[in-house]
Design a protein around this motif. Structure first.
Motif, short mmCIF file in Angstrom:
data_model
loop_
_atom_site.label_atom_id
_atom_site.label_comp_id
_atom_site.label_asym_id
_atom_site.label_seq_id
_atom_site.Cartn_x
_atom_site.Cartn_y
_atom_site.Cartn_z
N LEU A 29 0.80 -1.22 0.00
CA LEU A 29 0.00 0.00 0.00
C LEU A 29 0.83 1.28 0.00
CD1 LEU A 29 -2.90 -1.05 2.37
CD2 LEU A 29 -2.86 -1.03 -0.12
N ASN A 30 2.00 1.25 0.60
CA ASN A 30 2.83 2.46 0.59
C ASN A 30 3.85 2.46 -0.54
OD1 ASN A 30 4.51 0.51 1.69
ND2 ASN A 30 5.35 1.86 3.25
N GLU A 31 3.78 1.47 -1.40
CA GLU A 31 4.57 1.36 -2.63
C GLU A 31 6.07 1.48 -2.39
OE1 GLU A 31 2.78 4.28 -5.19
OE2 GLU A 31 1.05 3.00 -5.58
N ASP A 32 6.57 0.78 -1.35
CA ASP A 32 8.00 0.78 -1.08
C ASP A 32 8.68 -0.51 -1.54
OD1 ASP A 32 7.03 -0.97 0.82
OD2 ASP A 32 8.11 -0.07 2.51
N LYS A 33 7.97 -1.28 -2.31
CA LYS A 33 8.46 -2.56 -2.87
C LYS A 33 8.60 -3.65 -1.82
CE LYS A 33 9.32 -0.65 -6.97
NZ LYS A 33 8.11 -0.15 -7.54
N LYS A 34 7.97 -3.45 -0.64
CA LYS A 34 7.97 -4.46 0.42
C LYS A 34 6.55 -4.59 0.95
CE LYS A 34 12.22 -2.46 2.02
NZ LYS A 34 12.79 -1.69 3.12
N VAL A 35 6.18 -5.78 1.34
CA VAL A 35 4.90 -6.00 2.02
C VAL A 35 5.24 -6.31 3.47
CG1 VAL A 35 2.80 -7.37 2.13
CG2 VAL A 35 3.79 -6.81 -0.09
N ASN A 36 4.81 -5.43 4.38
CA ASN A 36 5.19 -5.59 5.78
C ASN A 36 4.09 -5.02 6.69
OD1 ASN A 36 5.59 -2.77 5.65
ND2 ASN A 36 7.76 -3.03 5.17
N GLY A 37 4.42 -4.89 7.96
CA GLY A 37 3.47 -4.41 8.95
C GLY A 37 2.95 -3.02 8.67
N ILE A 38 3.74 -2.20 8.02
CA ILE A 38 3.28 -0.85 7.67
C ILE A 38 2.10 -0.96 6.71
CG2 ILE A 38 3.91 1.30 6.51
CD1 ILE A 38 6.78 0.81 7.62
N ASP A 39 2.18 -1.86 5.77
CA ASP A 39 1.08 -2.05 4.83
C ASP A 39 -0.16 -2.56 5.56
OD1 ASP A 39 2.50 -1.39 2.33
OD2 ASP A 39 3.70 -3.14 2.87
N LEU A 40 0.03 -3.41 6.54
CA LEU A 40 -1.09 -3.89 7.34
C LEU A 40 -1.75 -2.73 8.09
CD1 LEU A 40 -2.82 -6.19 8.45
CD2 LEU A 40 -1.05 -6.56 10.19
N ALA A 41 -0.95 -1.86 8.68
CA ALA A 41 -1.49 -0.70 9.38
C ALA A 41 -2.26 0.22 8.42
CB ALA A 41 -0.37 0.07 10.07
N LEU A 42 -1.71 0.43 7.24
CA LEU A 42 -2.39 1.27 6.25
C LEU A 42 -3.70 0.64 5.78
CD1 LEU A 42 0.69 2.40 4.14
CD2 LEU A 42 -0.70 3.82 5.66
N LEU A 43 -3.70 -0.67 5.64
CA LEU A 43 -4.92 -1.37 5.25
C LEU A 43 -5.99 -1.23 6.33
CD1 LEU A 43 -6.49 -3.21 3.33
CD2 LEU A 43 -5.35 -5.16 4.41
N ARG A 44 -5.59 -1.42 7.57
CA ARG A 44 -6.54 -1.25 8.68
C ARG A 44 -7.12 0.17 8.70
NH1 ARG A 44 -3.31 -4.26 13.57
NH2 ARG A 44 -4.00 -6.36 13.07
N GLN A 45 -6.24 1.14 8.49
CA GLN A 45 -6.68 2.53 8.49
C GLN A 45 -7.65 2.79 7.32
OE1 GLN A 45 -3.57 5.41 7.68
NE2 GLN A 45 -4.53 6.86 9.10
N ALA A 46 -7.34 2.27 6.16
CA ALA A 46 -8.20 2.47 4.99
C ALA A 46 -9.58 1.86 5.22
CB ALA A 46 -7.54 1.86 3.75
N ILE A 47 -9.62 0.68 5.82
CA ILE A 47 -10.90 0.02 6.10
C ILE A 47 -11.69 0.80 7.15
CG2 ILE A 47 -11.95 -2.07 7.08
CD1 ILE A 47 -9.75 -3.64 5.57
N ALA A 48 -11.00 1.28 8.17
CA ALA A 48 -11.68 2.07 9.21
C ALA A 48 -12.26 3.35 8.63
CB ALA A 48 -10.69 2.39 10.33
#
Length: 51
Positions: A29-48
């Motif tokens: 989600l943050n387009e840093d070429k890695k899938v990690n906990g930051i992407d999970l946090a962004l996903l949670r925020q987007a859903i909320a």
């Protein structure tokens, strides 16, 4: 995006499931070429913020 996406991403991060290349691109989600906990946090925020 739904809660099911959070579950899938958690399972990926815990190495319980693999992602296809396309799933990996969408999960970064943050387009840093890695899938990690930051992407999970962004996903949670987007859903909320959907509600």
């Amino acid at each position: 995006m739904t809660v099911a996406d959070i579950v899938l991403l958690k399972r990926y991060l815990l190495h319980l499931d693999d992602f296809s290349k396309i799933q990996t691109l969408h999960a970064d989600l943050n387009e840093d070429k890695k899938v990690n906990g930051i992407d999970l946090a962004l996903l949670r925020q987007a859903i909320a913020n959907q509600n």
